[in-house]
Design a protein around this motif. Structure first.
Motif, PDB file in Angstrom:
ATOM      1  N   GLN A   5       5.855  -5.608   0.184  1.00 41.78           N
ATOM      2  CA  GLN A   5       4.630  -4.919   0.590  1.00 41.78           C
ATOM      3  C   GLN A   5       4.948  -3.501   1.060  1.00 41.78           C
ATOM      4  OE1 GLN A   5       2.009  -6.012  -0.451  1.00 41.78           O
ATOM      5  NE2 GLN A   5       1.254  -7.907   0.436  1.00 41.78           N
ATOM      6  N   ASN A   8       5.313  -1.594  -1.973  1.00 40.41           N
ATOM      7  CA  ASN A   8       3.975  -1.362  -2.516  1.00 40.41           C
ATOM      8  C   ASN A   8       3.304  -0.206  -1.799  1.00 40.41           C
ATOM      9  OD1 ASN A   8       4.241  -3.551  -4.214  1.00 40.41           O
ATOM     10  ND2 ASN A   8       3.118  -4.958  -2.893  1.00 40.41           N
ATOM     11  N   VAL A  12       2.015   3.317  -3.456  1.00 42.71           N
ATOM     12  CA  VAL A  12       0.633   3.799  -3.382  1.00 42.71           C
ATOM     13  C   VAL A  12       0.592   5.105  -2.610  1.00 42.71           C
ATOM     14  CG1 VAL A  12      -1.591   3.346  -2.335  1.00 42.71           C
ATOM     15  CG2 VAL A  12      -0.451   1.542  -3.563  1.00 42.71           C
ATOM     16  N   VAL A 253      -1.826  -0.964   2.672  1.00 42.74           N
ATOM     17  CA  VAL A 253      -1.265  -2.173   2.070  1.00 42.74           C
ATOM     18  C   VAL A 253      -1.056  -3.247   3.117  1.00 42.74           C
ATOM     19  CG1 VAL A 253       0.853  -3.092   1.077  1.00 42.74           C
ATOM     20  CG2 VAL A 253      -0.242  -1.119   0.050  1.00 42.74           C
ATOM     21  N   VAL A 256      -4.189  -5.066   3.988  1.00 48.42           N
ATOM     22  CA  VAL A 256      -4.510  -6.101   3.012  1.00 48.42           C
ATOM     23  C   VAL A 256      -3.595  -7.298   3.174  1.00 48.42           C
ATOM     24  CG1 VAL A 256      -4.479  -6.679   0.579  1.00 48.42           C
ATOM     25  CG2 VAL A 256      -5.432  -4.506   1.324  1.00 48.42           C
ATOM     26  N   ALA A 257      -2.308  -7.010   3.371  1.00 47.26           N
ATOM     27  CA  ALA A 257      -1.337  -8.096   3.385  1.00 47.26           C
ATOM     28  C   ALA A 257      -1.462  -8.977   4.615  1.00 47.26           C
ATOM     29  CB  ALA A 257       0.071  -7.518   3.298  1.00 47.26           C
ATOM     30  N   TYR A 258      -1.676  -8.343   5.754  1.00 47.10           N
ATOM     31  CA  TYR A 258      -1.641  -9.132   6.981  1.00 47.10           C
ATOM     32  C   TYR A 258      -2.979  -9.189   7.684  1.00 47.10           C
ATOM     33  CZ  TYR A 258       3.330  -8.955   6.223  1.00 47.10           C
ATOM     34  OH  TYR A 258       4.559  -9.071   5.674  1.00 47.10           O
ATOM     35  N   SER A 261      -8.422  -7.879   3.818  1.00 47.06           N
ATOM     36  CA  SER A 261      -8.367  -6.984   2.668  1.00 47.06           C
ATOM     37  C   SER A 261      -9.668  -6.221   2.494  1.00 47.06           C
ATOM     38  CB  SER A 261      -8.049  -7.767   1.395  1.00 47.06           C
ATOM     39  OG  SER A 261      -8.870  -8.905   1.314  1.00 47.06           O
ATOM     40  N   ARG A 264      -9.913  -2.525   3.775  1.00 44.78           N
ATOM     41  CA  ARG A 264      -8.989  -1.504   3.275  1.00 44.78           C
ATOM     42  C   ARG A 264      -9.635  -0.140   3.181  1.00 44.78           C
ATOM     43  NH1 ARG A 264      -5.075  -2.034  -1.869  1.00 44.78           N
ATOM     44  NH2 ARG A 264      -4.255   0.106  -1.862  1.00 44.78           N
TER      45      ARG A 264
END
Lengths: 288, 394, 319
Positions: A5, A8, A12, A253, A256-258, A261, A264
């Motif tokens: 992540q 990622n 981005v 990111v 979204v991951a933790y 989402s 965002r």
């Protein structure tokens, strides 16, 4: 997953950095936000993409075309939407509306010329994926990160150490004084706008390669992210644009991951509000 | 400079006074009309009547791709029908663009009903637009026919509201049951576009069906329309390692989701809503689309004479294969034509009554009937992406 | 009576709604504050009104008022910290606010997320029901029901607009208005002259937001269905352009902008596919030629001076 992540986010983020550099160059010199920046470089990238898909040109030609077309659009933008507003007593909002108008024109123009649909970017050398331990990364991601860093260093050097750079800094600080001192400020401004737009052209092509597609609406959505980074990093600061682009990417990111989402989109703007309230000159900007 | 300002001022002032007189300015764009239309006494043969239908779609702005596909489907049907119905019925279509804005949808519907005197309206593109503009048409007792509205409750707006777009609540469970039973999946994860009513309602159906089927819900994650980066969401999903990944989205974002998912090494079965039913999916996702399961009323590979004739004609006229939007638009005009001929005249109420009676209509998007609530009853075909095409799922 | 059809009436109704919106942004601009958050306040008003009228079954006018007040309340909360921001920074911060509101609305249960709130009773229906209760029906007026509904909505909105306009003009010529102007011209000087700058800025901000919230509630009950996308970036630009293109110096400028720009898409229906290109070009052109907006304080002076000049010239020819 954390490492992946993180990668990622950096990937981005580096696209955001590239876009933000264009914003910060123009704001630094003109004191205005170019709301058409996103549409300008996406337009250029579309032209490049079409050369590849419809005319079988090699990707290098596409890059060149994107740079040139974006630069030309930047030129037109400067002459129609920016220069006429550099007279006395023109309110800030005028340039905002003017560039928004140009952006609308460009976006609809893209729909008419290229269709409003997404267009696939063919797989190229960039799509090669590498596995580094538990993390997967693609060649194009590394390239973007690399180019963003290189650009930052080169631009920083250019603006701070060369004569042209000095002219730019002088114009940025006070256009009138610079003009009185004999600097051709109009030339400086044109150069900056064209430069920012052309750099955007590179960014656009790389973005297309990252996401394997180009969509006209990307101009607006990515443009906003670049705007957020501009404020976060501090207007006129290139290292600010670079680093805060990465920061924004990572925070998005990780949201979204933790987290949720669906929030965002609020991250970029939420951060803007936060920074403006706490430290309005941005993380790397100097106090006005 | 002052002179320019004055003339600009007067031009704009004059322009704003033309609000009520704009009927002359708007022409029916893109219709395959012959020159002698719009005259007081058209050269009709005995017994032929003309029916003017309004088409309200998104023809500008970021969602224009969908509206344009619909227009293409309608234009093709228009050509064919006017040819086939020569001497009996002549259809004219007047298109209005909404740009995706609710106010424009309402204005467009109002204009078509009150100024252009259409007998019925096809569209609007978005469910949200239909929910705002549908009541207007219903109050004006003009039939309005949705061809891409899949949200629940559209028909409940009123007696004059119809649609041939199957609600996701019918299409999705079919696909899920077929595909998942075959694959024997036990766990599921969801990803959908949270700011699009189509995707959200599709997701709600998927979730409910998954629960019914006893699948374990490992997690849900969302993105927005216009997003291009899905790495964060998909990395999370990869960690969850579901047997099946359910994607509710339109094809622009959906195809990118599928591509990224496979890129990241997600091997789950992927099932999508009928937003995926578009050949562009293969263009964007490439080989990543292999094995994608979609439930849809329309498949260009269906070995049906009607479907193949339509696909060939569409390809010949536009150079691309038709998608879901075009197919349902095409069918809607055929339904209109059939009902108009049955009614015998271009009368709104007569047309409405005929439409309500629709039974076993054979269209390119399958067989269609309306029940008492005017809800569409049709069959969804489950298709699988194989070698760059959507083929019927075995 | 052919022009008295629901289409024309509806377009004019939207024009009037936008006029009120234009006034809302004009008032904030009058103090030199460029707030791009009006779409956000509009959405707060719209959703508050809708939830109250649909779920809590409150009478429509009460719900609309509540929506406006809620917008004002939120403005009060966020107004204080944003007071120290200026120019483009304030613009971006308020734009950000609008976007954050939109995302929150998308995620709340009570707002039904992306599906929005639908099936609202329309203003026209509400008024017509009231008319029927006192015995006025479509037969007695000789008009069809849709025409009555849309016409009554129009009349109601127009009266509301007149009230708002009257109050605005009173405000402009009052001590408040002069304070606004002083702050707009030079905030530091105004402060030095003893004007309580922060108080007036907050006031303008709140009034502008309340009006935007009011428009939101009205919008919800005219279109009968709202989703968060109705109040996105495009709406912000739309509202902003009324003032910026029409004229930021006098309220007539903003009103002219609202009228011209709302009518424009309808007039340009003939150009349908090229409408947005035209629109964007107009924005660039007007800014290049007249950055303060088409109607400024000098336009009005010229118009009135011409009138009096003609009067003076008359006697010459009479001889």
């Amino acid at each position: 997953m954390f490492l992946q992540q993180l990668v990622n986010g950096l990937t981005v983020g580096s696209t955001y950095s590239l876009i933000a550099i264009g914003y910060t160059l123009i704001f630094g010199v003109l004191g205005i936000i170019n709301m058409a920046h996103g549409q300008v470089f996406i337009f250029g990238s579309f032209v490049g993409l079409i050369l590849v898909t419809n005319f079988d040109m090699p990707i290098a030609v596409a890059f060149l075309a994107s740079i040139v077309v974006s630069g030309i659009l930047g030129l037109i933008l400067e002459f129609t939407a920016m220069r006429p507003l550099r007279k006395k007593n023109v309110p800030h909002l005028a340039s905002l509306i003017s560039t928004i108008g140009f952006a609308t024109l460009l976006e609809e123009g893209m729909h008419k010329l290229f269709g409003a649909d997404s267009r696939a970017v063919p797989d190229t050398f960039g799509s090669q994926a590498f596995q580094l331990g538990s993390v997967q990364i693609r060649a194009v991601d590394l390239i973007i990160l690399g180019i963003a860093v290189v650009l930052m260093v080169v631009l920083h050097f250019w603006i701070n150490k060369t004569k042209v750079g000095k002219a730019i800094r002088a114009t940025a600080e006070n256009t009138e004084t610079a003009s009185v001192l004999g600097i051709n400020t109009n030339m400086v401004i044109v150069t900056t706008v064209v430069l920012a737009s052309s750099l955007g052209g590179i960014a656009g092509m790389l973005i297309g390669m990252t996401y394997s597609a180009l969509i006209p609406s990307m101009g607006m959505t990515l443009g906003f992210k670049g705007l957020a980074v501009l404020i976060l990093g501090g207007v006129g600061s290139i290292p600010g644009a670079m680093i805060c682009g990465l920061i924004l990417g990572v925070i998005e990111v990780f949201t979204v991951a933790y987290g949720a989402s669906s929030y965002r989109d609020a991250v970029a703007f939420g951060l803007i509000i936060l920074i403006l309230l706490i430290r309005p000159q941005g993380l790397f900007g100097r106090k006005a | 400079m002052k002179g320019i300002t004055k003339s600009l001022l007067s031009a704009l002032l004059g322009t704003s006074l033309l609000v009520g007189c704009s009927s002359g300015a708007s022409t029916s764009s893109g219709t395959a009309e012959t020159p002698e239309t719009n005259t007081a006494a058209p050269a009709e043969s005995a017994g032929e009547f003309t029916a003017k239908i309004g088409g309200v779609f998104i023809l500008s702005g970021s969602s224009a791709a969908y509206g344009e596909a619909q227009k293409k489907g309608l234009d093709l049907a228009l050509e064919e029908l006017n040819e086939a119905n020569k001497g009996k019925l002549k259809i004219e279509i007047q298109y209005e663009d909404t740009g995706g804005k609710k106010e424009s949808a309402i204005n467009a519907v109002n204009k078509l009903i009150n100024q252009d005197n259409v007998v019925a309206i096809i569209g609007p593109t978005l469910s949200g637009e239909m929910l705002a503009a549908g009541p207007v048409a219903n109050e004006a007792e003009t039939p309005i026919f949705g061809i891409s509205n899949t949200v629940e409750g559209i028909n409940d707006i009123g007696e004059y509201v119809f649609r041939n777009s199957l609600p996701e609540s019918i299409a999705v469970p079919t696909a899920m049951k077929k595909a998942i039973e075959k694959a024997g999946s036990k766990t599921a994860a969801f990803i959908y576009a949270e700011n699009d009513d189509f995707s959200v309602s599709g997701f709600q159906t998927m979730k409910a069906t998954a629960e019914e089927m006893g699948l374990q819900n490992l997690g849900e994650t969302t993105f927005s329309i216009g997003d291009v980066d899905f790495s964060a969401q998909l990395t999370k999903i990869k960690q969850l390692n579901p047997d099946v990944l359910l994607v509710s989205a339109l094809y622009k974002e959906g195809s990118m989701v599928v591509k990224k998912a496979r890129e990241l090494g997600i091997n789950s079965l992927i099932v999508g809503g009928n937003g995926f039913n578009n050949p562009k999916v293969f263009e964007i996702a490439g080989s990543a689309a292999e094995g994608l399961i979609v439930a849809t009323p329309f498949s260009p590979e269906k070995q049906d004479e009607r479907v193949q004739k339509f696909v060939k004609a569409f390809e010949a006229k536009y150079g691309t294969k038709p998608d879901q939007f075009a197919a349902q638009a095409y069918d809607s005009l055929y339904i209109m034509s059939q009902s108009l001929l049955a009614a015998g005249k271009a009368d709104r109420n007569a047309l409405r009554d005929e439409l309500a009676k629709l039974k076993d209509f054979e269209g390119v998007s399958g067989k269609l009937s309306f029940d008492e609530g005017r809800n569409p009853i049709g069959e969804a075909v489950v298709v699988e992406a194989k070698d760059g095409k959507f083929v019927p799922f075995e | 009576m052919e022009w008295l059809n629901p289409y024309n009436i509806q377009v004019v109704t939207f024009i009037i709604l936008n006029c009120i919106l234009a006034i809302s942004i004009f008032i904030t601009l009058a103090t030199g504050q460029l707030s791009l958050g009006h779409a956000g306040f509009m959405s707060i008003g719209a959703y508050t009104t809708s939830i109250l009228s649909k779920n809590a079954d409150l009478p429509m006018f009460v719900a609309i008022l509540a929506g406006a007040l809620m917008a004002g309340l939120i403005a009060l909360l966020i107004g204080a910290p944003t007071l120290k921001l200026h120019g483009l920074y304030l613009a971006i911060a308020t734009l950000g606010f609008g976007e954050v509101v939109r995302v929150i609305l998308l995620n709340m249960e009570i707002t039904n997320g992306a599906l929005g709130i639908t099936g609202l009773k329309s203003l026209g229906t509400y008024i017509y029901d009231g008319m029927k209760a006192v015995g006025i029906t479509s037969q007695s007026l000789g008009l069809s029901v849709p025409v009555i509904k849309s016409l009554s909505t129009l009349v109601f909105l127009f009266l509301l607009f007149l009230v708002v306009l009257f109050l605005t003009l009173r405000l402009n010529s009052s001590r408040l208005g002069r304070a606004f102007e002083a702050i707009r011209a030079d905030e530091t000087a105004a402060r030095a002259m003893g004007i309580q700058v922060n108080y007036y800025k907050m006031l303008a901000f709140i009034i502008g937001s309340v009006l935007a919230g009011l428009c939101g509630g009205l919008f919800a009950h005219i279109t009968t269905a709202i989703t968060p996308t109705d109040f996105n970036y495009h709406k912000v630009v739309e509202i902003l352009s009324f003032a910026v293109i029409g004229g930021t110096e006098v309220v007539w400028g903003a009103l002219f902008g609202a009228i011209a720009l709302t009518a424009l898409p309808e007039v340009l229906r003939g150009l349908a596919e090229y409408k947005m290109i035209f629109y964007g070009a107009i924005m660039v052109l007007v800014m290049a030629v007249r950055p303060r907006g088409l109607i400024g304080s000098d336009t009005l002076q010229k118009l009135f001076r011409r009138g009096s000049k003609k009067q003076n010239e008359q006697p010459k020819g009479v001889e």
